[in-house]
Design an enzyme around this catalytic site. Sequence first.
Site, PDB file in Angstrom:
ATOM      1  CG  PHE A 110      -0.425   0.625   2.453  1.00 23.79           C
ATOM      2  CD1 PHE A 110       0.391  -0.074   3.312  1.00 23.79           C
ATOM      3  CD2 PHE A 110      -0.729   1.943   2.755  1.00 23.79           C
ATOM      4  CE1 PHE A 110       0.891   0.520   4.463  1.00 23.79           C
ATOM      5  CE2 PHE A 110      -0.241   2.543   3.903  1.00 23.79           C
ATOM      6  CZ  PHE A 110       0.581   1.830   4.754  1.00 23.79           C
ATOM      7  CE  LYS A 111       5.360   1.358   4.684  1.00 25.33           C
ATOM      8  NZ  LYS A 111       4.718   0.058   5.014  1.00 25.33           N
TER       9      LYS A 111
END
Length: 464
Positions: A110-111
């Site tokens: 998700f980063k």
Amino acid sequence: MRYRSTRGGATGAQFVDVLLQGMAPDGGLYVPESYPTLQFGSMGNGDYIRTATEVMWPFVEENYEREEFAEMVSEAYAEFDHPQIAPLRELNPAAGEWLLELFWGPSLAFKDIALQLLGRLLEHELSRRSTTATLIGATSGDTGSAAIEAVRGRAGIELFMLHPEGRVSTIQRLQMTTVDEPNIHNIAIEGTFDDCQDLVKAMFAAEAFRARYRLGTVNSINWARVMAQVVYYVSSARALGAPEQAVAFSVPTGNFGNIYAGHVARAMGVPIDQLILATNVNDILSRAYDSGVVEVHQVVASQSPAMDIQVSSNFERLLFELFDRDGSQTAAFLEEFRSTGRAALSGPVHGRFRQLFDAGRLTDSETRNVISEVYKESGLVIDPHTAVGVGVGRERRSDPSVPLVMLACAHPAKFPDTVVGALGEPSITPHRLAGLAGLAEYVEVLPNSLDAVQEHIAARALSK
Ligand SMILES: *Cc1c(COP(=O)(O)O)cnc(C)c1O
């Protein structure tokens, strides 16, 4: 919109300064002076780029033309492998359970959602100022490849990423070292992750070196990262019927960046019924939630390594709000915590924390059980971080009539050992991982020595 520091020492900062500085000059974190109210009516039909531009615009409008900003947002997500960028997937329709898949970007975690935008915003601002930056970072695995993917090939930026030699997983190493770009420099340190972090800290503390190479980081305290993460809370809540329908979220938590973005979304008007904070055995935040005491324990290696954190840096942003935006109280609390490893929230402050969140923890064996339970129920393979959120979310959910969204933070193929351990079989290998084995690796092995690392960087950093 202007920004102030959580420790009271800076006010009136513009977005672009917050973007370049990361941390405020007084050691605090930047927060917006107020939260704008979302205009649900003007977000169109649910297109992610349109929603993202609309949600972030009030935070940045002083510094960009609208078209120019929208263009960067659009480019940031152009290479995601899913047309919806952050799709919702039904986990258990009868129970109103959803997975919010945040792993369709280049590093499969998700980063990417925040960092893909951050890389473009940084390149744009450095070019506008006719300057360059040397970014340095330390990684035990996950952050490294997301940062590398964010700035690879970007003008005016050289990135030096330190990892402990032989102590990151094969997949994570290959995701970093097979990137063939002149501005990406992988350094394998003969030491531990802590040694890598100490080297990065020492370089920031070396004033002359820091100034000469204009050192920067892309770590998770940068406000721009939080801002980009607010978007998927808004988009998923809308898809489930917000603003008319309330939604609950369960968030696997390490540095408190992701869940803090949910808190911001709620402050901007998303009807969030519950924000559930899910930790692994490194449970400083869920202990603080239970007892009101924030106390450091030893970090324990778990099967959800991106959450193996004891000091959650973004928690400072919440503290600032719990202390009614009083910078000196926030600074005093953090000073006590830093010097003694322990600080207690007062009764009313602890009460506000409990009002705003729910919290729980999962051990590794409980996490493996959740992975296999979910697979049996739905055929879906989830990664160990996601499983922590699912397990705690199910435990803490208070109203079964409110849809529960559980954030799926990484692709399961990144953690084959745990997934195979739980299911007896691997997940599908996505194309971004399938091609890595056998590619040339670009990495320099260096001793755990500040001189050696500084020399290496000095020989390769941009001089302008
Ligand atoms: C970084 C990360 C987390 C933790 O997110 P925070 O914003 O640090 O709380 C959870 N899961 C995965 C897969 C991550 O990469």
